[in-house]
Scaffold this motif. Sequence first.
Motif, PDB file in Angstrom:
ATOM      1  N   MET A   1       0.973  -1.228  -0.044  1.00 14.34           N
ATOM      2  CA  MET A   1      -0.178  -0.150   0.021  1.00 14.34           C
ATOM      3  C   MET A   1       0.780   1.205   0.059  1.00 14.34           C
ATOM      4  O   MET A   1       0.634   2.297  -0.618  1.00 14.34           O
ATOM      5  CB  MET A   1      -0.809   0.191   1.224  1.00 14.34           C
ATOM      6  CG  MET A   1      -1.822   1.278   1.341  1.00 14.34           C
ATOM      7  SD  MET A   1      -3.089   1.481  -0.060  1.00 14.34           S
ATOM      8  CE  MET A   1      -3.950   0.259   0.015  1.00 14.34           C
ATOM      9  N   THR A   2       2.221   1.214   0.760  1.00 15.48           N
ATOM     10  CA  THR A   2       2.893   2.358   0.869  1.00 15.48           C
ATOM     11  C   THR A   2       3.496   2.700  -0.643  1.00 15.48           C
ATOM     12  O   THR A   2       3.453   4.023  -1.036  1.00 15.48           O
ATOM     13  CB  THR A   2       4.187   2.085   1.755  1.00 15.48           C
ATOM     14  OG1 THR A   2       3.459   1.725   3.263  1.00 15.48           O
ATOM     15  CG2 THR A   2       5.050   3.282   1.892  1.00 15.48           C
ATOM     16  N   THR A   3       3.893   1.548  -1.262  1.00 19.76           N
ATOM     17  CA  THR A   3       4.251   1.917  -2.590  1.00 19.76           C
ATOM     18  C   THR A   3       3.311   2.427  -3.536  1.00 19.76           C
ATOM     19  O   THR A   3       3.719   3.350  -4.473  1.00 19.76           O
ATOM     20  CB  THR A   3       5.010   0.310  -3.334  1.00 19.76           C
ATOM     21  OG1 THR A   3       5.892   0.144  -2.337  1.00 19.76           O
ATOM     22  CG2 THR A   3       5.366   0.812  -4.822  1.00 19.76           C
ATOM     23  N   ILE A   4       2.031   1.993  -3.489  1.00 20.92           N
ATOM     24  CA  ILE A   4       1.038   2.338  -4.368  1.00 20.92           C
ATOM     25  C   ILE A   4       0.928   3.945  -4.263  1.00 20.92           C
ATOM     26  O   ILE A   4       0.614   4.634  -4.955  1.00 20.92           O
ATOM     27  CB  ILE A   4      -0.388   1.550  -3.932  1.00 20.92           C
ATOM     28  CG1 ILE A   4      -0.331   0.060  -4.418  1.00 20.92           C
ATOM     29  CG2 ILE A   4      -1.507   2.143  -4.833  1.00 20.92           C
ATOM     30  CD1 ILE A   4      -1.349  -0.639  -4.178  1.00 20.92           C
ATOM     31  N   ILE A   5       0.558   4.480  -2.825  1.00 19.98           N
ATOM     32  CA  ILE A   5       0.486   5.721  -2.509  1.00 19.98           C
ATOM     33  C   ILE A   5       1.742   6.406  -3.059  1.00 19.98           C
ATOM     34  O   ILE A   5       1.426   7.665  -3.401  1.00 19.98           O
ATOM     35  CB  ILE A   5       0.478   5.920  -0.894  1.00 19.98           C
ATOM     36  CG1 ILE A   5      -0.998   5.111  -0.462  1.00 19.98           C
ATOM     37  CG2 ILE A   5       0.451   7.369  -0.382  1.00 19.98           C
ATOM     38  CD1 ILE A   5      -1.046   5.342   1.172  1.00 19.98           C
ATOM     39  N   PHE A   7       3.784   5.848  -5.319  1.00 17.67           N
ATOM     40  CA  PHE A   7       3.452   5.927  -6.975  1.00 17.67           C
ATOM     41  C   PHE A   7       2.772   6.992  -7.337  1.00 17.67           C
ATOM     42  O   PHE A   7       2.980   7.721  -8.187  1.00 17.67           O
ATOM     43  CB  PHE A   7       3.481   4.603  -7.335  1.00 17.67           C
ATOM     44  CG  PHE A   7       3.472   4.422  -9.003  1.00 17.67           C
ATOM     45  CD1 PHE A   7       4.371   4.658  -9.665  1.00 17.67           C
ATOM     46  CD2 PHE A   7       2.237   4.567  -9.712  1.00 17.67           C
ATOM     47  CE1 PHE A   7       4.247   4.624 -11.394  1.00 17.67           C
ATOM     48  CE2 PHE A   7       2.155   4.464 -11.188  1.00 17.67           C
ATOM     49  CZ  PHE A   7       3.337   4.462 -11.621  1.00 17.67           C
ATOM     50  N   ILE A   8       1.552   6.796  -6.803  1.00 15.99           N
ATOM     51  CA  ILE A   8       0.447   7.828  -7.182  1.00 15.99           C
ATOM     52  C   ILE A   8       0.951   9.195  -7.028  1.00 15.99           C
ATOM     53  O   ILE A   8       0.608  10.391  -7.843  1.00 15.99           O
ATOM     54  CB  ILE A   8      -0.912   7.520  -6.505  1.00 15.99           C
ATOM     55  CG1 ILE A   8      -1.475   6.185  -6.914  1.00 15.99           C
ATOM     56  CG2 ILE A   8      -1.921   8.630  -6.787  1.00 15.99           C
ATOM     57  CD1 ILE A   8      -2.778   5.453  -6.243  1.00 15.99           C
ATOM     58  N   VAL A 328       4.772   0.264 -15.566  1.00 18.50           N
ATOM     59  CA  VAL A 328       5.051  -0.885 -14.641  1.00 18.50           C
ATOM     60  C   VAL A 328       6.371  -1.069 -14.099  1.00 18.50           C
ATOM     61  O   VAL A 328       6.468  -1.219 -12.950  1.00 18.50           O
ATOM     62  CB  VAL A 328       4.838  -2.082 -15.402  1.00 18.50           C
ATOM     63  CG1 VAL A 328       4.859  -3.312 -14.561  1.00 18.50           C
ATOM     64  CG2 VAL A 328       3.275  -2.309 -15.795  1.00 18.50           C
ATOM     65  N   TYR A 331       6.764   1.785 -11.636  1.00 22.79           N
ATOM     66  CA  TYR A 331       6.382   1.135 -10.400  1.00 22.79           C
ATOM     67  C   TYR A 331       7.081   0.269  -9.662  1.00 22.79           C
ATOM     68  O   TYR A 331       7.392   0.523  -8.279  1.00 22.79           O
ATOM     69  CB  TYR A 331       4.896   0.513 -10.510  1.00 22.79           C
ATOM     70  CG  TYR A 331       4.376   0.274  -9.353  1.00 22.79           C
ATOM     71  CD1 TYR A 331       3.439   0.895  -8.632  1.00 22.79           C
ATOM     72  CD2 TYR A 331       4.592  -0.946  -8.851  1.00 22.79           C
ATOM     73  CE1 TYR A 331       2.918   0.575  -7.567  1.00 22.79           C
ATOM     74  CE2 TYR A 331       3.848  -1.704  -7.801  1.00 22.79           C
ATOM     75  CZ  TYR A 331       3.037  -0.804  -7.035  1.00 22.79           C
ATOM     76  OH  TYR A 331       2.399  -1.076  -5.780  1.00 22.79           O
ATOM     77  N   ASP A 332       7.732  -0.589 -10.453  1.00 23.97           N
ATOM     78  CA  ASP A 332       8.574  -1.601  -9.698  1.00 23.97           C
ATOM     79  C   ASP A 332       9.789  -0.967  -8.951  1.00 23.97           C
ATOM     80  O   ASP A 332      10.314  -1.332  -7.961  1.00 23.97           O
ATOM     81  CB  ASP A 332       8.805  -2.856 -10.567  1.00 23.97           C
ATOM     82  CG  ASP A 332      10.009  -3.841 -10.165  1.00 23.97           C
ATOM     83  OD1 ASP A 332       9.426  -4.347  -8.982  1.00 23.97           O
ATOM     84  OD2 ASP A 332      10.901  -4.097 -10.438  1.00 23.97           O
ATOM     85  N   THR A 334      10.067   2.130  -8.042  1.00 27.86           N
ATOM     86  CA  THR A 334       9.799   2.956  -7.081  1.00 27.86           C
ATOM     87  C   THR A 334       9.415   2.158  -5.751  1.00 27.86           C
ATOM     88  O   THR A 334       9.852   2.560  -4.621  1.00 27.86           O
ATOM     89  CB  THR A 334       8.359   3.658  -7.359  1.00 27.86           C
ATOM     90  OG1 THR A 334       8.428   4.566  -8.666  1.00 27.86           O
ATOM     91  CG2 THR A 334       7.570   4.662  -6.278  1.00 27.86           C
ATOM     92  N   ASP A 335       8.891   0.897  -5.925  1.00 26.55           N
ATOM     93  CA  ASP A 335       8.792   0.110  -4.899  1.00 26.55           C
ATOM     94  C   ASP A 335      10.145   0.052  -4.320  1.00 26.55           C
ATOM     95  O   ASP A 335      10.436  -0.134  -2.889  1.00 26.55           O
ATOM     96  CB  ASP A 335       8.416  -1.199  -5.306  1.00 26.55           C
ATOM     97  CG  ASP A 335       8.073  -2.325  -4.092  1.00 26.55           C
ATOM     98  OD1 ASP A 335       7.760  -1.846  -2.786  1.00 26.55           O
ATOM     99  OD2 ASP A 335       8.283  -3.496  -4.221  1.00 26.55           O
TER     100      ASP A 335
END
Length: 418
Positions: A1-5, A7-8, A328, A331-332, A334-335
């Motif tokens: 969830m932290t990565t999703i936030i 990235f957004i 994609v 995003y990876d 960024t994680d």
Amino acid sequence: MTTIIAFIFMFGLLVFVHELGHLIFAKRSGMLAREFAIGFGPKIFSFMWDETVYTIRLLPVGGYVRVAGEDPEIIELKPGHHIGLEFNEQQKVNKIIVNNKSKHSHARVIEVEKADLDHSLKIHGYEVDEDEKLIFDVDPKAFFVMDEKETQIAPYDRQFASKTIPQRAMQLFAGPMMNFVLAIFVFLIIGLIQGVPAEEAIIGDVQPDSAALEAGFQKGDKVVQIEGESIRTWEEFTKIIQDNPEEELTMLINRNDQTQELTVIPQKVETQGTTIGQIGVQLALEKSVIKSVQNSVVQTYEWTKLILVNLGMLVTGQFSIDMLSGPVGIYDATDQFVQRGLYTYLTWTAALSINLGIINLLPLPALDGGRLLFVGIEAVRGKPIDPQKEGVVHFIGFALLMLLMIVVTWNDIQRLFL
């Protein structure tokens, strides 16, 4: 969830700042900015403020500012059309009802003879079943009403093409420019909070189980001599270390205003096919507003140079398209950067902002650089290129960019799951 936030937030920030540059300079030059959008595709959220509709759209692959005149106007009044007119207090037309006129009981219905909503702002026509010719003045900020949806008219002086070449060029350049400004700002924040690298050879952290720890180095030590040679900068210090793996080195350090002598043997390390020496220390960081400002500009310059070098390698074939990353892949990455900490994540954000600015300045159709190229050609030849031909070029360029995005995204997915 932290990565999703994360990235957004990062994606939204980069696109928002880029498009904000376009929007600010469009409004400064008097252009009518119809829409400010983050993302493409169906609307998720929208509101209108100061003539502009602000939208968030479904597909996170960019954004845009739609300026009047860049695309053909959606509504055109032709002779024979029956329209409804509503008026403001100055008796100028402020609403032109194109259809569903029965829902507007106060509208005055006329048959159009001719209409000029670009220059004279007048509508010529007749009331239904009447022979008397009438001329109506139109307010510069009047609205078309079609299917109960209002769209502001765009007189020629509010359109992109009506502006001077410098104004149009600045409006196009402002997006990438703001990405570089954002990078400088992010690097400045990092410097103010974390500190900037010291210019002198001052030891920061000493790694456990390292040659430096065994030799007695401590945080804050300033190296002033190595084997009798004066040391002024961190670069001089690291070069001697790297050039002398497994060689005993005598160093003179300054600790708490006292001079001490330490002996260290750099460990041998293999990196990129080369043997170098390392003792396991990091450069100290210092906090300074002036140096943070200087460092933010230097860091932006260094990242710009690095990205341009890699871009050149891609053009010359030293990098393949398989090495490119799309949403994609980003995003990876960024994680991974989020897991390494806030400052690494912020550095990644600044680097992506610079990358976005550079990519958009490339002279390719549909990108800001491609459109700047057409403005430049107009400046040289003294007249604009046929808008329809330019539109076709940009449409083809946009289609090819979307195709490239699909290919790159597919490569990202394969790297993740294969």
